[in-house]
Design an enzyme around this catalytic site. Structure first.
Site, PDB file in Angstrom:
ATOM      1  N   SER A 154      22.528 -29.920  63.325  1.00 19.71           N
ATOM      2  CA  SER A 154      23.398 -30.100  63.978  1.00 19.71           C
ATOM      3  C   SER A 154      23.018 -29.798  65.690  1.00 19.71           C
ATOM      4  CB  SER A 154      24.810 -29.416  63.653  1.00 19.71           C
ATOM      5  OG  SER A 154      24.482 -27.941  63.824  1.00 19.71           O
ATOM      6  N   LYS A 196      23.937 -24.233  72.886  1.00 22.70           N
ATOM      7  CA  LYS A 196      24.638 -25.177  72.232  1.00 22.70           C
ATOM      8  C   LYS A 196      26.161 -25.094  72.274  1.00 22.70           C
ATOM      9  CE  LYS A 196      24.885 -26.534  67.077  1.00 22.70           C
ATOM     10  NZ  LYS A 196      24.290 -26.132  65.611  1.00 22.70           N
ATOM     11  N   SER A 251      20.198 -26.465  60.607  1.00 20.71           N
ATOM     12  CA  SER A 251      20.360 -27.163  62.031  1.00 20.71           C
ATOM     13  C   SER A 251      19.789 -26.762  63.110  1.00 20.71           C
ATOM     14  CB  SER A 251      22.086 -26.608  62.235  1.00 20.71           C
ATOM     15  OG  SER A 251      22.786 -27.393  61.480  1.00 20.71           O
TER      16      SER A 251
END
Lengths: 481, 478
Positions: free
Chosen positions: A150, A75, A174
């Site tokens: 997210s 990420k 997330s």
């Protein structure tokens, strides 16, 4: 090649069925072919192939780990030395960190091959990946739908098999929510289990890194590499890390599952309720017992979360001031102009909204009513979970109220977007570990089952998920791209 | 108007703790390095970095707390003080707010012979900010983050001081204490010991405090006194002219000897303090407290008292000799090595040596004469090898060279002549050459005795033993 699990790939690499370079190239090709999903912000092709070469050499010496040579990606919230780290924001569009996050170091050390940096909501603030400066990630199951957020890039990349596994972070859901939306498995470990050093902070007391993959077993293998105490993170916990694969096949006979009555109400979407009921029945067949538990303070989780997370983010994001790194406005007239325009021009709407909310909540005269009250609520919610987990081994709940919604559907209505995190947020407030596992489909879109466990009980969660995946194949299904 | 005004002063003193590394990172804290060469990713506030508390800073804070007999918080918390400034890399300073590590304590000061107890409200740990550099940047501002993250102990007093003199006495006492404890180098030029003063005035007899102004940036004892006195005059003038003192922060300008307004209460920052989620609460165990207590050095008060009783020193000598731990150690070493009476050691250190150090603006630690060489000098004076007067000459050689006192006495031929035969011979010659003066003395002009002593000394190049000379002269002139 891309259908294999980490264990299978590791065997193939050792049996020289294919090399890590070939495997990496295969995934890089898939990344290119499915660029429309917008899962990656940065693809580090050259570095990946170099790492694959090194991995092949290491495998040849017989001194390799299971993850050696396995293509994965981070990420874009984890700092990577010499590679751009944007955190999904215009603010860091030009930012190259001079150091590696601990998680990145750990995966480099075992010889995992990093393909690049995955898309995410700006500074991890969002539930749909639509707040990213780099645009929304598309859901591989339906490109009109959001991938969730997210960690939307991580979830979509794993679901579309553009990577074997990926790192993610979870502040209020997330990892779990995008995993559910994209039909993959994700684990948010206990707060303090994975180092936060080098993970760009959103809400420090809630942020936790974790793993995302297609199966519980792969999640376990990735988590094994990144879990553990880090002297550079004062909030990481100095407790031994168990072998997460050792208990994967333990029978579930006698497992006590709690169902919070506050979550399984008449308000729950009927399709979701039906899907989860089937999953719960599967667990009963595996020998588990189900019982209702009550957590009366769950209803305060969303407001408490948005006060605490916003307060912390308002302070955490102060360092993005245009002075030392990141975006700086053109020709600032004076210091104040430098601050206001740099931040005004480079932060997106949602980030600004949360900075404003947090600044307000911490202001003189409001602190007691908001921040302090929210911390008290947080304690009550933790106590609710502790009490429930005294009665049962794990708690089950939905991950999301509905399957993935469409891109553009909720972005104009922040409250509605916030409410979509109702099932995941409380777990971060309590600091507990939780997983999302694929549990079926509604209208062709995957939905997840959330499994919540006690502190540092990740091994049990992985066991509970793996047992289910042994008797179901939702996790093996792939979207047709 | 003939109101009598009473001054009320409280000081906030920031002491830089003498740790090798910063409070939340492994970066070095040494002063004077090239800009930003001691700024690691943590000092720079890079995205993703996290603070890790330096245990040594905690130990030093606890040591201080024990020295002022304060309560050491078993549990203290770091908080973020949020404000934007270019030399504050994270946009917040990590400090302690509601739960500081050191609670209420006190310090006794002496002003004009009176002892007064000044309360210390608290002392808390925090990180220093960097420095903004305005010179040589052609209209821009440079930022040096070497200092960012240096550990500070901010010591906050009660508003117990009633004059600038008391404030200075308190500040000096605290300065002496932190150096004694070895927790701060006390270097004021380098900013290791800085002071903000809260000053207000009220009519004598009034219980309620007046509105205070905080004066920032006073970094020497001299300026503290001047700045406070100036501010007091300003406030009295404002009130006597019918105005009101406003609560504000004022900056002291030492060049102009004035304070000027920086920001008013309304313009003051709302720091939005909240507990720093990146750091755990600090727990100080009873074991750590016991360990540090056992290792606590002898404090100035106790040392002074001991010097007065053990070494039979007067108050003035004891004060000078205990003004720093290094000075006290020097004295004790000289006594030990020379084996001489403490009085003569004290006299020569507080006299000749202190004067020379002052002239050269040197600390005792930088003295060109070691305790060992100095003891050599004192020993020769004490055993009459040389006179006090010759001692001063030897001192000069010691100061400027590397030889021992004995070597100097030997090579320079400064040994005192105590041989009565030699002295008698010289006295005889002198008396013979100055019969008239001898007659005058014998006739009752006692002043003439000094004349003869001088003549004899001159003839002996100062090396004659004065007691012997006196004795023989007296006998011969009788």
């Amino acid at each position: 090649m891309h259908n294999k699990t980490i264990t299978e790939l590791a065997q193939s690499l050792r049996a020289k069925e294919f090399s890590s370079v070939e495997l990496t190239q295969h995934f890089l090709n898939r990344v290119k072919n499915h660029a429309d999903l917008n899962a990656y912000i940065t693809v580090t092709e050259e570095l990946a192939l170099q790492a694959a070469q090194a991995a092949d050499a290491r495998i040849a010496t017989g001194n390799a780990e299971l993850l050696t040579g396995i293509p994965m990606a981070h990420k874009d919230i984890f700092c990577t030395k010499d590679v751009k780290t944007t955190c999904g924001s215009k603010m860091l569009d030009n930012f190259i960190a001079p150091y590696n996050a601990t998680v990145v170091e750990q995966l480099n050390a075992v010889g995992a091959v990093n393909l690049g940096k995955l898309n995410m909501d700006e500074f991890a603030m969002g539930s749909s990946n639509e707040t990213s400066f780099y645009g929304a990630v598309k859901n591989p199951w339906n490109k009109n739908a959001v991938a969730g957020g997210s960690s939307g890039g991580s979830a979509a990349a794993v679901a579309a098999q553009l990577v074997v596994c990926a790192t993610g972070t979870d502040t209020g859901g997330s990892i779990r929510q995008p995993a559910a939306f994209c039909g993959i498995t994700g684990i948010k470990p206990t707060y303090g289990r994975v180092s936060r050093y080098g993970m760009i902070a959103y809400a420090s007391s809630l942020d936790q890194g974790g793993s995302m993959a297609r199966s519980a077993e792969d999640c376990a293998l990735l988590l094994q590499a990144i879990a553990g105490f880090d002297a550079k993170d004062s909030t990481s916990v100095d407790a031994p890390v168990p072998d997460y694969c050792a208990d994967l096949n333990k029978p579930l006979t006698g497992l006590k599952i709690g169902l919070p009555k506050e979550f399984f109400t008449a308000d729950l979407n009927a399709d979701m309720a039906a899907t989860l009921e089937i999953a719960i029945n599967e667990y009963k067949k595996l020998g588990a017992e189900v019982k209702e538990v009550s957590m009366p303070n769950l209803k305060y989780a969303i407001p408490a979360y948005y006060v605490i997370a916003s307060a912390e983010c308002s302070s955490n994001l102060s360092r993005f001031d245009g002075v030392r790194f990141g975006y700086r406005c053109e020709n600032p007239a004076d210091l104040n102009d430098l601050y206001t325009r740099s931040r005004g021009e480079a932060f997106g709407k949602e980030v600004k909204r949360r900075i404003l909310m947090g600044t307000y909540a911490l202001s003189a005269g409001y602190y007691d009513a908001y921040y302090l009250k929210a911390q008290q609520v947080r304690r009550l919610i933790s106590d609710d979970f502790k009490n429930a987990l005294n009665e049962v081994d794990v708690i089950f709940s939905p991950v999301t109220p509905t399957p993935a919604f469409n891109i553009g559907e909720k972005i104009a209505n922040p409250i509605e977007m916030y409410l979509a995190d109702i099932y995941t947020i409380a777990i971060n407030l309590a600091g507990l570990p939780a997983m999302s596992i694929p549990a079926g489909f509604i209208n062709g879109l995957p939905v997840g089952l959330q499994v919540i466990g006690n502190y540092f009980d990740e091994a049990r969660l992985l066991n509970v998920a793996h047992a289910y995946q042994n008797v179901t194949d939702f996790h093996k299904q792939s979207p047709s791209l | 108007m003939n109101t009598q005004w009473e001054v009320v002063i409280g000081l906030e003193i920031q002491t830089q703790l003498a740790t090798k590394t910063k409070i939340f990172s492994g970066a070095a804290t040494a002063y004077g390095a090239e800009p930003n060469t001691q700024a690691c990713v943590i000092s720079l506030g890079m995205p993703g970095v996290l603070p890790v508390l330096n245990e040594d800073a905690v130990r030093k804070a606890v040591i201080f707390g024990m020295a002022i007999e304060a309560e050491i918080a078993p549990y203290s918390v770091f908080a973020r003080k949020n404000y934007f400034y270019p030399d504050l890399p994270k946009g917040y300073q990590i400090s302690q707010f509601e739960l500081p590590i050191v609670g209420k304590g006190f310090l006794d000061i002496e002003v004009e012979g009176e002892t007064k107890r000044i309360g210390i409200t608290r002392a808390h740990l925090e990180e220093d900010a960097g420095k903004s550099l305005h010179e040589n940047f052609h209209g821009s501002t440079g930022i040096d983050l070497n200092r960012a993250g240096t550990p500070l102990l901010e010591i906050v007093s009660e508003p117990d001081m009633r004059s600038a003199k008391e404030a200075v006495a308190y500040m000096r006492k605290l300065h002496e204490l932190v150096r004694y404890l070895g927790i701060c180098d006390g270097n004021m030029q380098e900013g290791s010991f800085r002071c903000d003063a809260n000053v207000s005035v009220r009519p004598k007899g009034q219980e309620e405090f007046g509105t205070r102004a905080e004066i920032k940036n006073i970094n020497s004892f001299k300026f503290v006194e001047k700045a406070i006195n100036h501010e007091v005059e300003r406030q009295i003038e404002v009130i006597e002219n019918g105005g009101k003192v406003v609560q504000e922060t004022r900056l002291y300008d030492s060049d102009k000897n004035e304070t000027r307004s920086m920001r008013s209460k309304e313009e003051a920052n709302d720091y939005r303090y909240f507990p720093d989620p990146d750091l755990l609460p600090v727990f100080v165990s009873d074991e750590l407290k016991a360990e540090l207590k056992a290792a606590l050095p002898e404090l100035p008060e106790a040392k002074k008292l001991r010097f007065k009783t053990d070494y039979k020193l007067n108050d003035e000598s004891a004060t000078i000799l205990t003004s720093s731990r290094d000075m006290a150690d020097f004295f004790e070493n000289v006594v030990k090595i020379s084996g001489c009476e403490s009085a003569i050691c004290a006299n020569w250190i507080t006299g000749e040596l202190s004067a020379a150090l002052n002239r050269a603006d040197l600390e005792i630690t930088a003295s060109p004469i070691s305790a060992e060489r100095f003891a050599g000098l004192v020993a020769r004076i004490a055993d009459d090898t040389i006179s006090g007067k010759i001692g001063k000459q030897v001192f000069e050689f010691l100061w400027n060279g590397s030889e021992s006192a004995d070597e100097i006495i030997e090579t320079q031929g400064l040994k005192q002549i105590t041989d009565t035969g030699a002295i008698e011979a010289i006295i005889d010659t002198i008396l013979a050459a100055n019969e008239k003066q001898a007659e005058q003395y014998r006739g009752g002009n006692e002043k003439m005795f000094g004349f003869f002593v001088g003549q004899v000394m001159k003839a002996m190049q100062g090396k004659g033993n004065p007691a012997e000379i006196n004795k023989i002269l007296k006998a011969k002139l009788a």
